[in-house]
Write a protein that holds these residues in place. Structure first.
Motif, short mmCIF file in Angstrom:
data_model
loop_
_atom_site.label_atom_id
_atom_site.label_comp_id
_atom_site.label_asym_id
_atom_site.label_seq_id
_atom_site.Cartn_x
_atom_site.Cartn_y
_atom_site.Cartn_z
N PRO A 151 -1.49 -0.50 -5.18
CA PRO A 151 -2.56 -0.34 -4.19
C PRO A 151 -2.34 0.97 -3.41
O PRO A 151 -1.26 1.20 -2.87
CB PRO A 151 -2.40 -1.56 -3.28
CG PRO A 151 -0.99 -1.98 -3.44
CD PRO A 151 -0.57 -1.61 -4.83
N ARG A 171 0.84 -1.20 0.00
CA ARG A 171 0.00 0.00 0.00
C ARG A 171 0.87 1.24 0.00
O ARG A 171 1.91 1.28 0.65
CB ARG A 171 -0.90 0.03 1.24
CG ARG A 171 -1.93 1.17 1.27
CD ARG A 171 -3.12 0.88 0.40
NE ARG A 171 -3.83 -0.29 0.89
CZ ARG A 171 -4.85 -0.23 1.75
NH1 ARG A 171 -5.26 0.92 2.23
NH2 ARG A 171 -5.47 -1.35 2.12
N GLU A 180 -8.41 0.74 0.33
CA GLU A 180 -7.57 0.65 -0.87
C GLU A 180 -8.32 1.18 -2.09
O GLU A 180 -9.49 0.87 -2.31
CB GLU A 180 -7.15 -0.79 -1.12
CG GLU A 180 -6.24 -0.95 -2.34
CD GLU A 180 -5.83 -2.39 -2.57
OE1 GLU A 180 -5.64 -2.76 -3.75
OE2 GLU A 180 -5.69 -3.14 -1.58
#
Length: 335
Positions: free
Chosen positions: A240, A198, A304
């Motif tokens: 992401p 992420r 996300e």
């Protein structure tokens, strides 16, 4: 309606910072032992190349409230990282970034800082071993600074880079919104590995409305336009991501603080958190709250691929409680 809940201060603790190994330049300094907010050890003073001691507390913003924490100090020399994460923080010595890093250290989460001035980072966070904190000299505006070795082992990224909306001293050295918020973000995103779990990007409210009043005034020199371009590049990267869009930033930057004092920072009476979507919020956001939102978003799966606006208002808020933050983000999506 947006949800509101408490931001509580992070407890005090002491830590020794070691730098990232070669091929990048190392930045050694003496062990830094955290002292009470109004005193400084002789080692902390002598560790500065400039020879000047840290600034006293009265040099800091008046609105900052010092918490009274009785939690025992934790020694990072003997405490292994509490997480398998390795979080790279771009802009880790800036207004939001320094609070992100202080909070990660308090959580005993391994961090790697990408900063233009490693000495500034060391003055803020002290000397740590590399199992806790690694400091790398690099500038996102320069693609050649973003060597792949910087990202080895990195699982998450929080990008807190930024500059002022209007011409100021911070624009010196070509530090304009175009160079930082567009080119810098583009360069960083392009260099990140596909294995990343992420990336959280700090942007701004108003990025979807920069041609409308009152946002067009703030965008006179393009800051909202370039932030939106950075957002769009991230969206199209395939990585992401989560985007945090704060209101006008308050509380800090704490340029004369050390780690001990950063960890005592609170948002005063404005601890409640409002989170929205659709670029509808207007208001202010405490840097302390924004930093916590970035860290929390890393672990909330449903954030996300989404952008969230965030404000701070008077009242009680979520503190660092993951469940309360999850409820806030979920409520924003339900609006």
């Amino acid at each position: 309606m947006a949800s509101r809940l408490l931001f509580t201060p992070i407890p005090d603790f002491s830590i020794p910072v070691e730098t990232f190994p070669k091929p990048h330049q190392r930045f050694p300094c003496l062990t830094f032992t955290l002292a009470p907010p109004t005193s400084y050890s002789s080692k902390s003073i002598s560790s500065s190349r400039r020879g000047s001691p840290p600034q006293p507390l009265n040099a800091v913003k008046e609105e900052l409230i010092q918490s009274q924490s009785s939690e025992p100090a934790r020694d990072s020399k003997t405490s292994p990282p509490s997480s398998s994460k390795l979080i790279l923080v771009a802009g880790g010595s800036g207004g939001v970034g320094q609070l992100v890093v202080a909070s990660l250290l308090n959580r005993n989460i391994k961090s790697r800082l990408l900063v233009r001035d490693p000495e500034k980072a060391i003055s803020l966070f002290g000397k740590q071993d590399e199992e806790t904190l690694q400091v790398i000299k690099g500038d996102t505006r320069n693609p050649e600074d973003l060597d792949p070795s910087i990202f080895e082992g990195v699982t998450h990224v929080i990008c807190c880079t930024g500059t002022t909306a209007f011409p100021s001293k911070r624009w010196d050295g070509d530090n304009t919104p175009e160079r930082v918020d567009w080119e810098g973000v583009r360069n960083l995103v392009s260099a990140l590995p596909s294995s990343l779990k992420r990336i959280v990007l700090v942007s701004s409210i108003g990025v979807t409305k920069f041609s409308e009043l009152p946002w067009s005034i703030m965008n006179l020199f393009g800051v909202l336009k370039f932030k939106r371009m950075g957002e769009d590049f991230l969206r199209n990267s395939g990585l992401p991501f989560t985007i945090i869009r704060p209101g006008r930033l308050t509380d800090g930057p704490y340029t004369s603080y050390d780690l001990n004092t950063l960890l005592k920072a609170t948002a005063g009476q404005r601890r409640a958190v409002l989170i929205g979507q659709g670029d509808k919020l207007v208001g202010e956001a405490s840097r302390i709250v924004v930093a916590e939102a970035c860290i929390q978003a890393l672990d909330i799966e449903f954030t996300e691929g989404k952008a969230y606006e965030i404000n701070s208002v008077e009242g009680e808020g979520p503190g660092s409680d993951p469940q309360k933050w999850q409820e806030l983000f979920k409520a924003a999506q339900a609006q």
